[in-house]
Design an enzyme around this catalytic site. Structure first.
Site, PDB file in Angstrom:
ATOM      1  N   TYR A  21       0.829  -1.217   0.000  1.00 21.80           N
ATOM      2  CA  TYR A  21       0.000   0.000   0.000  1.00 21.80           C
ATOM      3  C   TYR A  21       0.858   1.260   0.000  1.00 21.80           C
ATOM      4  O   TYR A  21       0.439   2.295  -0.530  1.00 21.80           O
ATOM      5  CB  TYR A  21      -1.009  -0.023   1.154  1.00 21.80           C
ATOM      6  CG  TYR A  21      -2.173  -0.927   0.817  1.00 21.80           C
ATOM      7  CD1 TYR A  21      -3.173  -0.506  -0.057  1.00 21.80           C
ATOM      8  CD2 TYR A  21      -2.242  -2.229   1.309  1.00 21.80           C
ATOM      9  CE1 TYR A  21      -4.211  -1.345  -0.415  1.00 21.80           C
ATOM     10  CE2 TYR A  21      -3.277  -3.073   0.953  1.00 21.80           C
ATOM     11  CZ  TYR A  21      -4.265  -2.624   0.091  1.00 21.80           C
ATOM     12  OH  TYR A  21      -5.301  -3.454  -0.280  1.00 21.80           O
TER      13      TYR A  21
ATOM     14  N   ASN B 288     -12.864   3.837  -5.613  1.00 19.11           N
ATOM     15  CA  ASN B 288     -11.417   4.068  -5.640  1.00 19.11           C
ATOM     16  C   ASN B 288     -10.902   4.562  -4.298  1.00 19.11           C
ATOM     17  O   ASN B 288     -11.591   5.278  -3.581  1.00 19.11           O
ATOM     18  CB  ASN B 288     -11.073   5.084  -6.725  1.00 19.11           C
ATOM     19  CG  ASN B 288     -11.484   4.593  -8.097  1.00 19.11           C
ATOM     20  OD1 ASN B 288     -11.747   3.401  -8.266  1.00 19.11           O
ATOM     21  ND2 ASN B 288     -11.552   5.498  -9.059  1.00 19.11           N
TER      22      ASN B 288
ATOM     23  N   HIS C  98     -14.635   1.969  -0.556  1.00 18.44           N
ATOM     24  CA  HIS C  98     -13.594   0.984  -0.219  1.00 18.44           C
ATOM     25  C   HIS C  98     -12.409   1.585   0.521  1.00 18.44           C
ATOM     26  O   HIS C  98     -11.335   0.993   0.554  1.00 18.44           O
ATOM     27  CB  HIS C  98     -13.131   0.273  -1.500  1.00 18.44           C
ATOM     28  CG  HIS C  98     -14.206  -0.584  -2.109  1.00 18.44           C
ATOM     29  ND1 HIS C  98     -14.221  -0.986  -3.424  1.00 18.44           N
ATOM     30  CD2 HIS C  98     -15.329  -1.106  -1.547  1.00 18.44           C
ATOM     31  CE1 HIS C  98     -15.302  -1.724  -3.647  1.00 18.44           C
ATOM     32  NE2 HIS C  98     -15.995  -1.806  -2.534  1.00 18.44           N
TER      33      HIS C  98
ATOM     34  N   GLY D 159     -16.241   3.612 -15.570  1.00 20.03           N
ATOM     35  CA  GLY D 159     -15.033   2.821 -15.378  1.00 20.03           C
ATOM     36  C   GLY D 159     -15.066   1.809 -14.257  1.00 20.03           C
ATOM     37  O   GLY D 159     -14.149   1.749 -13.447  1.00 20.03           O
TER      38      GLY D 159
ATOM     39  N   SER E 292     -16.015  -2.493 -13.599  1.00 19.41           N
ATOM     40  CA  SER E 292     -16.440  -3.757 -14.201  1.00 19.41           C
ATOM     41  C   SER E 292     -17.706  -4.298 -13.530  1.00 19.41           C
ATOM     42  O   SER E 292     -18.241  -5.313 -13.957  1.00 19.41           O
ATOM     43  CB  SER E 292     -15.318  -4.785 -14.095  1.00 19.41           C
ATOM     44  OG  SER E 292     -15.040  -5.033 -12.735  1.00 19.41           O
TER      45      SER E 292
HETATM   46  N1  APR Z   1     -12.016   4.943 -19.037  1.00 20.08           N
HETATM   47  C1  APR Z   1     -13.109   4.328 -18.526  1.00 20.08           C
HETATM   48  N2  APR Z   1     -13.131   3.059 -18.138  1.00 20.08           N
HETATM   49  C2  APR Z   1     -11.998   2.347 -18.272  1.00 20.08           C
HETATM   50  C3  APR Z   1     -10.802   2.903 -18.800  1.00 20.08           C
HETATM   51  C4  APR Z   1     -10.848   4.273 -19.194  1.00 20.08           C
HETATM   52  N3  APR Z   1      -9.783   4.891 -19.705  1.00 20.08           N
HETATM   53  N4  APR Z   1      -9.843   1.927 -18.795  1.00 20.08           N
HETATM   54  C5  APR Z   1     -10.408   0.824 -18.280  1.00 20.08           C
HETATM   55  N5  APR Z   1     -11.710   1.061 -17.970  1.00 20.08           N
HETATM   56  C6  APR Z   1     -12.708   0.163 -17.389  1.00 20.08           C
HETATM   57  C7  APR Z   1     -12.569  -1.315 -17.726  1.00 20.08           C
HETATM   58  O1  APR Z   1     -13.214  -1.599 -18.974  1.00 20.08           O
HETATM   59  C8  APR Z   1     -13.277  -1.977 -16.557  1.00 20.08           C
HETATM   60  O2  APR Z   1     -14.668  -2.147 -16.809  1.00 20.08           O
HETATM   61  O3  APR Z   1     -12.573   0.227 -15.997  1.00 20.08           O
HETATM   62  C9  APR Z   1     -13.111  -0.962 -15.418  1.00 20.08           C
HETATM   63  C10 APR Z   1     -12.171  -1.392 -14.326  1.00 20.08           C
HETATM   64  O4  APR Z   1     -12.675  -2.516 -13.676  1.00 20.08           O
HETATM   65  P1  APR Z   1     -11.940  -3.153 -12.409  1.00 20.08           P
HETATM   66  O5  APR Z   1     -10.485  -3.225 -12.681  1.00 20.08           O
HETATM   67  O6  APR Z   1     -12.663  -4.396 -12.073  1.00 20.08           O
HETATM   68  O7  APR Z   1     -12.134  -2.030 -11.275  1.00 20.08           O
HETATM   69  P2  APR Z   1     -13.387  -1.742 -10.338  1.00 20.08           P
HETATM   70  O8  APR Z   1     -14.671  -2.080 -11.004  1.00 20.08           O
HETATM   71  O9  APR Z   1     -13.206  -0.352  -9.835  1.00 20.08           O
HETATM   72  O10 APR Z   1     -13.112  -2.753  -9.154  1.00 20.08           O
HETATM   73  C11 APR Z   1     -13.971  -2.744  -8.046  1.00 20.08           C
HETATM   74  O11 APR Z   1     -12.574  -4.318  -6.916  1.00 20.08           O
HETATM   75  O12 APR Z   1     -10.441  -5.034  -6.310  1.00 20.08           O
HETATM   76  C12 APR Z   1     -11.569  -4.372  -5.910  1.00 20.08           C
HETATM   77  O13 APR Z   1     -11.760  -2.883  -4.135  1.00 20.08           O
HETATM   78  C13 APR Z   1     -11.309  -2.966  -5.460  1.00 20.08           C
HETATM   79  O14 APR Z   1     -12.654  -0.987  -5.711  1.00 20.08           O
HETATM   80  C14 APR Z   1     -12.154  -2.127  -6.378  1.00 20.08           C
HETATM   81  C15 APR Z   1     -13.245  -3.081  -6.795  1.00 20.08           C
END
Ligand code: APR
Length: 227
Positions: A52, A86, A103, A169, A171
């Site tokens: 971290y 985030n 988170h 952004g 998933s």
């Molecule tokens: N602009 C917009 N979206 C984007 C970009 C971009 N430039 N680049 C990537 N993405 C999208 C991807 O297509 C994907 O759908 O961002 C998303 C990222 O997904 P994850 O990596 O799964 O992140 P997130 O959904 O924030 O994860 C949720 O998981 O690990 C835990 O606690 C952590 O808060 C996090 C949670």
């Protein structure tokens, strides 16, 4: 108009902060259970703190991008709440004033004796031996896998009261956070800005397959014209 903006790692990707679910399934060369669980911290606190500390240094060096800025600028004319998954502070540094971190926050530490005791971390590192005011070891103020998400209730309230939802952004893989969409009333328009394929948790979602830095400023200017 009350707007709720729900963001994930993708909103900060163009600021140079990596998303989680990249093709290799690793987060910055680590498996999630090695670094982002309470068991990992018990097993090897030095490794988790170092991990971290590296993430914190990256956040300190990063700058908000056009998506963070457009979200902040909407506040001039609209009521905007941000719920983010985030742990970075790029929304705040762009100027958003109502930001809820589901988170946790990388720049904060919390007591291992009492989770209500949360203190800012001055500088990039939190180390073994750094104690809370109660005298116990400090840990990152992060919601790890397997832990409760205390801010979820407040986020659900915001979802129930919003008049438009913008998802950027994420998933939508991680619960309970992804479930936020289910609390948004059925007649509320939902926009999704994400270049990837994301599970459509509701029908009628306006999915714009754009990068955050392109899609968010465009949508913000459309909404400001409606306001
Ligand atoms: N602009 C917009 N979206 C984007 C970009 C971009 N430039 N680049 C990537 N993405 C999208 C991807 O297509 C994907 O759908 O961002 C998303 C990222 O997904 P994850 O990596 O799964 O992140 P997130 O959904 O924030 O994860 C949720 O998981 O690990 C835990 O606690 C952590 O808060 C996090 C949670």
């Amino acid at each position: 108009m009350r707007i709720l903006v729900f963001t994930g790692a993708g909103v900060s990707a163009e600021s140079g902060l990596r998303t989680f679910r990249a093709a290799d399934g690793l987060w910055e060369e680590h498996r999630i259970e090695e670094v982002a669980t309470p068991e990992a911290f018990q097993r090897d606190p030095a490794l988790v703190l170092r991990f971290y500390n590296e993430r914190r240094a990256q956040v300190i060096a990063a700058q908000p991008n056009a998506a963070h800025t457009a979200i902040a600028e909407m506040e001039q004319r609209l009521h905007v709440d941000v719920v983010t998954q985030n742990i970075d502070d790029l929304h705040e540094r762009a100027g958003s004033t109502h930001v809820l971190h589901l988170h946790g926050e990388i720049k904060m530490a919390r007591s291992t004796a009492d989770q209500q005791v949360v203190v800012p971390i001055n500088g990039p590192s939190l180390d073994l031996g750094d104690k809370c005011p109660l005298g116990s070891q400090l840990r990152p103020h992060i919601v790890w896998f397997g832990e409760a998400v205390p801010m979820m209730d407040r986020a659900m309230e915001l979802a129930m009261r919003c008049e438009r939802l913008i998802v950027v952004g994420t998933s939508l893989n991680v619960y309970p956070a992804a479930g936020l969409l289910h609390y948004v009333p059925n007649n509320v328009p939902i926009h999704l800005i994400d270049p990837g394929d994301v599970p459509m948790l509701r029908s009628g979602i306006d999915h714009r397959k754009q990068k955050a830095s392109e899609g968010v400023p465009l949508l913000a200017s459309e909404l400001l014209k409606l306001a």
